[in-house]
Design a protein around this motif. Structure first.
Motif, PDB file in Angstrom:
ATOM      1  N   LEU A  21       0.788  -1.211   0.084  1.00  0.00           N
ATOM      2  CA  LEU A  21       0.069  -0.151   0.043  1.00  0.00           C
ATOM      3  C   LEU A  21       0.815   1.266  -0.212  1.00  0.00           C
ATOM      4  O   LEU A  21       0.322   1.981  -0.428  1.00  0.00           O
ATOM      5  CB  LEU A  21      -0.850  -0.152   1.143  1.00  0.00           C
ATOM      6  N   THR A  22       2.141   1.076   0.530  1.00  0.00           N
ATOM      7  CA  THR A  22       3.004   2.249   0.800  1.00  0.00           C
ATOM      8  C   THR A  22       3.453   2.852  -0.609  1.00  0.00           C
ATOM      9  O   THR A  22       3.428   3.749  -1.159  1.00  0.00           O
ATOM     10  CB  THR A  22       3.938   2.178   1.566  1.00  0.00           C
ATOM     11  N   GLN A  23       3.775   1.720  -1.503  1.00  0.00           N
ATOM     12  CA  GLN A  23       4.167   1.881  -3.005  1.00  0.00           C
ATOM     13  C   GLN A  23       3.262   2.321  -3.784  1.00  0.00           C
ATOM     14  O   GLN A  23       3.228   3.014  -4.707  1.00  0.00           O
ATOM     15  CB  GLN A  23       4.812   0.635  -3.307  1.00  0.00           C
ATOM     16  N   LYS A  24       1.824   1.917  -3.424  1.00  0.00           N
ATOM     17  CA  LYS A  24       0.601   2.285  -4.250  1.00  0.00           C
ATOM     18  C   LYS A  24      -0.103   3.424  -3.732  1.00  0.00           C
ATOM     19  O   LYS A  24      -1.402   3.363  -3.879  1.00  0.00           O
ATOM     20  CB  LYS A  24      -0.108   1.093  -4.606  1.00  0.00           C
ATOM     21  N   PHE A  25       0.351   4.199  -2.847  1.00  0.00           N
ATOM     22  CA  PHE A  25      -0.522   5.047  -1.985  1.00  0.00           C
ATOM     23  C   PHE A  25      -1.511   6.065  -2.920  1.00  0.00           C
ATOM     24  O   PHE A  25      -2.339   6.354  -2.691  1.00  0.00           O
ATOM     25  CB  PHE A  25       0.210   5.926  -1.164  1.00  0.00           C
ATOM     26  N   ASN A  26      -0.539   6.282  -4.214  1.00  0.00           N
ATOM     27  CA  ASN A  26      -1.563   7.223  -5.009  1.00  0.00           C
ATOM     28  C   ASN A  26      -2.757   6.491  -5.876  1.00  0.00           C
ATOM     29  O   ASN A  26      -3.510   7.329  -6.527  1.00  0.00           O
ATOM     30  CB  ASN A  26      -0.543   7.875  -6.009  1.00  0.00           C
ATOM     31  N   ARG A  27      -2.710   5.185  -5.510  1.00  0.00           N
ATOM     32  CA  ARG A  27      -3.719   4.612  -6.321  1.00  0.00           C
ATOM     33  C   ARG A  27      -4.867   4.330  -5.412  1.00  0.00           C
ATOM     34  O   ARG A  27      -5.958   3.448  -5.938  1.00  0.00           O
ATOM     35  CB  ARG A  27      -3.038   3.163  -6.727  1.00  0.00           C
ATOM     36  N   ILE A  28      -4.762   4.583  -4.161  1.00  0.00           N
ATOM     37  CA  ILE A  28      -5.877   4.321  -3.165  1.00  0.00           C
ATOM     38  C   ILE A  28      -6.895   5.146  -3.441  1.00  0.00           C
ATOM     39  O   ILE A  28      -6.909   6.579  -3.574  1.00  0.00           O
ATOM     40  CB  ILE A  28      -5.401   4.566  -1.492  1.00  0.00           C
ATOM     41  N   THR A  29      -8.249   4.687  -3.627  1.00  0.00           N
ATOM     42  CA  THR A  29      -9.429   5.430  -3.739  1.00  0.00           C
ATOM     43  C   THR A  29     -10.285   5.523  -2.400  1.00  0.00           C
ATOM     44  O   THR A  29     -11.154   6.413  -2.507  1.00  0.00           O
ATOM     45  CB  THR A  29     -10.040   4.929  -5.016  1.00  0.00           C
ATOM     46  N   LYS A  30     -10.177   4.402  -1.681  1.00  0.00           N
ATOM     47  CA  LYS A  30     -11.205   4.371  -0.652  1.00  0.00           C
ATOM     48  C   LYS A  30     -10.444   3.919   0.644  1.00  0.00           C
ATOM     49  O   LYS A  30      -9.616   3.033   0.467  1.00  0.00           O
ATOM     50  CB  LYS A  30     -12.728   3.757  -0.993  1.00  0.00           C
TER      51      LYS A  30
END
Length: 344
Positions: A201-210
């Motif tokens: 999730l840290t690597q993909k934080f900008n893809r978090i939508t909710k």
């Protein structure tokens, strides 16, 4: 007997140098060994409390039923008193009409201590504390923290008092080393999280939508509190379904502003350990994942296990029995995640 283990990371446990996170001496094991030795020296159970509760403030007395430890592994069985400020436990008739409750006094609390046991496994080798819940017991993580901390302050040989006031603790030291100086005692726990999930999730934080909060529903309104309340302010109001557990998932549209923003949320979640019995887990939904939820505890932070041990009548399990069983089953009981090998 089926039991549920919930795991917490030991952030600090011991006596530390002032202004530092470094231990003053190897104190984690020394503190717990000292506590067990003190417990075994008490004349009766009522004298195993490490602090007198102020029931007017909603506190409860906590006693120790049993304790055992060896080689960095410990089991504590505490007894949580359930009486009011008048040392009574009251009962309510089930057929009472709303507004017309029929309340009577329950058991004799002058000669007995009404309450419930709670079980804890402390593993310095794996850097964790696990609460163990059975149907005959309760889970109270704060009881263990308070019990240990108050022992160190009020009864242990580590506490150093003011020369003019023996009730005023001015610090803590190694009783076997006069030159070690004074430090402070700390027993801090954090929620144990699945490090692989946090890393992803840290690597993909900008893809978090909710962001998703999952909680066990026990009342008519589920209210968001603490840091999560800052993200949204709303309540869920529904009737409780019959004959099954009720859970609520709250989804809020949210994208962290930065990697540090996401890490701050994880850090706040780890410190939020007030209600370990509730499934108040935190998860996230990534863009393009078809709504799949990634929860911070993964699948290993709260597990059920069939304990092959015998309970004698209504008595709590013996600490030595639980400790021996855990020792044999550690491969199955220790979460398969990245944890520190020793408490800090």
């Amino acid at each position: 007997m089926k039991g549920t283990l919930q795991y917490f990371t030991i952030d600090k446990l011991g006596i530390y140098k002032r202004g530092s996170d470094q231990q003053l001496f190897e104190s984690s094991e020394a503190v717990l060994d000292s506590l067990i030795e003190w417990f075994e020296s008490r004349p009766d159970l009522v004298n195993t409390s490490t602090m007198k509760a102020d029931k007017a403030k909603g506190q409860s007395n906590v006693y120790c039923c049993d304790a055992d430890g060896a080689n960095g592994e410990y089991v504590f069985v505490l007894w949580n008193e359930l009486t009011n400020a008048e040392d009574e436990i009251l009962t309510l008739s089930k057929d009472s009409k709303p507004g017309k409750a029929k309340v009577t006094s329950g058991v004799d609390s002058k000669n007995s201590i009404p309450g419930l046991p709670s079980y804890y496994w402390v593993s310095l080798n794996h850097g964790l504390v696990a609460t163990i819940h059975f149907d005959h017991a309760m889970t109270a993580l704060s009881a263990l923290k308070s019990y240990v901390s108050n022992y160190v302050q009020n009864y242990s040989e580590f506490a150093v008092t003011h020369k003019d006031d023996e009730n005023k603790v001015i610090g803590y030291c190694d009783p076997d080393d006069e030159d070690c100086g004074l430090g402070y005692f700390k027993f801090d726990l954090k929620r144990m999280v699945d490090e692989s999930t946090v890393e992803e999730l840290t690597q993909k934080f900008n893809r978090i939508t909710k962001v998703v909060r999952r909680t066990q529903k026990a009342v008519e309104a589920v209210e968001l509190r603490g840091f999560f309340h800052k993200l949204a302010s709303r309540q869920i109001k529904r009737g409780l379904p019959k004959n099954r557990e009720a859970f609520v998932e709250v989804e809020i549209e949210f994208t962290p502003a930065s990697e540090d923003d996401f890490k701050a949320i994880v850090k706040a979640y780890q410190k939020e350990i007030i209600d370990p019995d509730k499934y108040n887990n935190l998860g996230f939904i990534l863009k393009g994942s078809n709504g799949k939820k990634l929860f911070l505890d993964g699948k290993a932070m709260k597990t059920e296990h069939g304990f092959d041990i015998v309970r004698r009548g209504k008595n709590p399990f013996k600490a030595s029995v639980l400790l021996e069983y855990i020792g044999k089953k550690q491969v199955r009981l220790v979460p398969n995640i990245q944890v520190r090998k020793k408490a800090a």
